[in-house]
Design an enzyme around this catalytic site. Structure first.
Site, PDB file in Angstrom:
ATOM      1  N   ASN A   5      12.570  -4.488  -6.875  1.00 44.61           N
ATOM      2  CA  ASN A   5      12.872  -3.351  -6.024  1.00 44.61           C
ATOM      3  C   ASN A   5      13.105  -3.816  -4.597  1.00 44.61           C
ATOM      4  O   ASN A   5      12.502  -4.787  -4.135  1.00 44.61           O
ATOM      5  CB  ASN A   5      11.766  -2.286  -6.100  1.00 44.61           C
ATOM      6  CG  ASN A   5      10.673  -2.504  -5.061  1.00 44.61           C
ATOM      7  OD1 ASN A   5      10.855  -2.140  -3.898  1.00 44.61           O
ATOM      8  ND2 ASN A   5       9.572  -3.129  -5.462  1.00 44.61           N
ATOM      9  N   CYS A  25       5.603  -6.577   3.089  1.00 45.04           N
ATOM     10  CA  CYS A  25       6.757  -6.019   2.389  1.00 45.04           C
ATOM     11  C   CYS A  25       7.918  -6.998   2.408  1.00 45.04           C
ATOM     12  O   CYS A  25       8.350  -7.435   3.474  1.00 45.04           O
ATOM     13  CB  CYS A  25       7.206  -4.706   3.009  1.00 45.04           C
ATOM     14  SG  CYS A  25       8.563  -3.981   2.085  1.00 45.04           S
ATOM     15  N   GLY A  71       0.615   0.184 -10.705  1.00 46.36           N
ATOM     16  CA  GLY A  71       1.878   0.292  -9.985  1.00 46.36           C
ATOM     17  C   GLY A  71       3.054   0.590 -10.889  1.00 46.36           C
ATOM     18  O   GLY A  71       3.235   1.723 -11.370  1.00 46.36           O
ATOM     19  N   THR A  72       3.836  -0.449 -11.170  1.00 48.23           N
ATOM     20  CA  THR A  72       5.059  -0.295 -11.961  1.00 48.23           C
ATOM     21  C   THR A  72       4.816   0.446 -13.275  1.00 48.23           C
ATOM     22  O   THR A  72       5.692   1.171 -13.757  1.00 48.23           O
ATOM     23  CB  THR A  72       5.647  -1.709 -12.219  1.00 48.23           C
ATOM     24  OG1 THR A  72       5.956  -2.288 -10.946  1.00 48.23           O
ATOM     25  CG2 THR A  72       6.904  -1.672 -13.047  1.00 48.23           C
TER      26      THR A  72
HETATM   27  C1  LIG Z   1       9.311   0.681  -6.493  1.00 50.35           C
HETATM   28  C2  LIG Z   1       8.198   0.032  -5.743  1.00 50.35           C
HETATM   29  C3  LIG Z   1       7.927   0.413  -4.439  1.00 50.35           C
HETATM   30  C4  LIG Z   1       6.887  -0.195  -3.728  1.00 50.35           C
HETATM   31  N1  LIG Z   1       6.642   0.212  -2.456  1.00 50.35           N
HETATM   32  C5  LIG Z   1       5.593  -0.321  -1.782  1.00 50.35           C
HETATM   33  C6  LIG Z   1       5.272   0.153  -0.490  1.00 50.35           C
HETATM   34  O1  LIG Z   1       5.912   1.079   0.054  1.00 50.35           O
HETATM   35  N2  LIG Z   1       4.233  -0.437   0.157  1.00 50.35           N
HETATM   36  C7  LIG Z   1       3.467  -1.441  -0.407  1.00 50.35           C
HETATM   37  O2  LIG Z   1       2.513  -1.915   0.227  1.00 50.35           O
HETATM   38  N3  LIG Z   1       3.746  -1.883  -1.655  1.00 50.35           N
HETATM   39  C8  LIG Z   1       4.776  -1.352  -2.350  1.00 50.35           C
HETATM   40  N4  LIG Z   1       5.061  -1.795  -3.617  1.00 50.35           N
HETATM   41  C9  LIG Z   1       4.212  -2.867  -4.213  1.00 50.35           C
HETATM   42  C10 LIG Z   1       3.144  -2.257  -5.120  1.00 50.35           C
HETATM   43  O3  LIG Z   1       2.256  -1.436  -4.406  1.00 50.35           O
HETATM   44  C11 LIG Z   1       2.340  -3.353  -5.850  1.00 50.35           C
HETATM   45  O4  LIG Z   1       1.565  -4.083  -4.910  1.00 50.35           O
HETATM   46  C12 LIG Z   1       3.209  -4.334  -6.613  1.00 50.35           C
HETATM   47  O5  LIG Z   1       4.314  -3.670  -7.206  1.00 50.35           O
HETATM   48  C13 LIG Z   1       2.422  -5.047  -7.726  1.00 50.35           C
HETATM   49  O6  LIG Z   1       1.875  -4.133  -8.641  1.00 50.35           O
HETATM   50  P1  LIG Z   1       2.617  -3.677 -10.005  1.00 50.35           P
HETATM   51  O7  LIG Z   1       3.112  -4.921 -10.668  1.00 50.35           O
HETATM   52  O8  LIG Z   1       1.575  -2.965 -10.799  1.00 50.35           O
HETATM   53  O9  LIG Z   1       3.738  -2.765  -9.618  1.00 50.35           O
HETATM   54  C14 LIG Z   1       6.093  -1.209  -4.347  1.00 50.35           C
HETATM   55  C15 LIG Z   1       6.366  -1.577  -5.666  1.00 50.35           C
HETATM   56  C16 LIG Z   1       7.394  -0.982  -6.370  1.00 50.35           C
HETATM   57  C17 LIG Z   1       7.642  -1.405  -7.789  1.00 50.35           C
END
Ligand SMILES: Cc1cc2nc3c(=O)[nH]c(=O)nc-3n(C[C@H](O)[C@H](O)[C@H](O)COP(=O)(O)O)c2cc1C
Length: 309
Positions: A69, A131, A267-268
């Site tokens: 993303n 980020c 998250g995802t």
């Molecule tokens: C679509 C999307 C948007 C995200 N937006 C943010 C965000 O705005 N701020 C942030 O700190 N992390 C953001 N993340 C990171 C997630 O919070 C998380 O740390 C990361 O995706 C790992 O976890 P996961 O594999 O379960 O998604 C985003 C992740 C995804 C997939």
């Protein structure tokens, strides 16, 4: 009954299940699937001082065992959040962790001060110091370690709220970054944010997302995230950790708890199964019952090593 209560410093959570920033809407978008009051806490999408339109489309694409993303921190800005979102969480008594990012240290300070004013409605702040998707305005530069400490110190001066620093695995020595974050005034850390990756459409030969590269999330990230959580908790057991990185099922959540995570952020997985948080919560509870674990504290950090001490 299993006691899932999780204490982090002065904070009390009814259970360790929360959501990863940016994957759960900004208010109650998933209310048809999730009972928000059952969650340990809700972590908001990153809020910035001013509204941001985010990057042009396409901003996400699927990859094997995950997704890329590059949303670019789209949000309506702090003022709208304070006016329209905080009251909802306060009214419904949903523990709220507000994730913020600034385009400068001064932005971070101003946001911290403004949110401190609402601290009765906010459980903690999570500082997005990692980020990977923002080119403009200096957010990318936050990867420099010195700036991280400077940012945390600036925020610390402006709020009494509990602070989690969300760090990237791309900082290099994460243990050192955690130490610096804590020295600068963070009360805990969130590990891990996404890892930068890329995918190409071979017919158009264009990157599959507009930004070219983006953050890889989902199951592909899980072993890496687990390793970081484990290593940080081994080295600094007293530092609270919110874990995220591919947590998709209750078994994944249990793995992170055994590695020492204080909270587990889904998250995802929310995009694949919008009930993921509820499924994980009940799965963890049933697992504990079957294993005769009375309190989640017995599970947390309970990894058994092959090596004899
Ligand atoms: C679509 C999307 C948007 C995200 N937006 C943010 C965000 O705005 N701020 C942030 O700190 N992390 C953001 N993340 C990171 C997630 O919070 C998380 O740390 C990361 O995706 C790992 O976890 P996961 O594999 O379960 O998604 C985003 C992740 C995804 C997939």
């Amino acid at each position: 009954m299993v006691d899932l209560t999780t204490k982090i410093g002065p904070l009390r959570f009814k259970n360790p299940v929360t959501v990863a920033s940016g994957t759960f809407g900004v208010k109650d978008e998933l209310k048809d699937f999730v009972d928000y009051q059952k969650l340990g806490a809700v972590i908001t999408k990153t809020i910035t001082l001013h509204p941001r339109p985010g990057n042009p489309m396409p901003r996400i694409c699927e990859t094997p065992a995950g997704m890329l993303n590059a949303i670019g921190l789209q949000n309506k800005g702090l003022f709208e959040f304070v006016e329209n979102k905080i009251p909802y969480f306060r009214k419904n008594r949903i523990p709220l962790i507000v994730n913020i990012a600034g385009e400068s240290t001064a932005d971070f300070s101003r946001m911290a001060r403004a949110l401190d004013y609402h601290r009765k409605s906010i459980t903690a702040l999570e500082l997005n110091l990692s980020c990977p998707n923002v080119e403009a305005g200096g957010v990318r530069a936050i990867r420099e370690k010195k700036l991280i400490a400077k940012t945390i110190r600036a925020v610390r001066k402006n709020t009494r709220l509990f602070l989690f620093a969300k760090l990237s695995p791309e900082l290099g020595d994460v243990l050192e970054s955690v130490r610096e974050a804590v020295r600068a005034g963070a009360n805990g850390v969130s590990l891990i944010n996404t890892v930068r990756g890329m995918a190409i459409d071979i017919r158009s030969r264009r990157p599959r997302i507009w930004a070219g590269t983006g953050g890889l999330s989902g199951p592909a990230l899980r072993p890496i995230a687990l390793r970081y959580v484990y290593e940080v908790k081994q080295a600094m057991p007293q530092v609270p950790v919110i874990a995220s990185g591919g947590i998709t099922t209750w078994e994944d959540a249990v793995e992170f708890l055994i590695a020492g995570a204080d909270l587990v952020a889904v998250g995802t997985a929310n995009f694949v199964n919008p009930r993921a948080t509820m499924d994980i919560l009940s799965g963890v509870r049933v697992f504990c019952q079957k294993e005769k674990i009375k309190s989640i504290r017995e599970l947390r950090g309970s990894l058994v090593s092959y090596r004899r001490s």
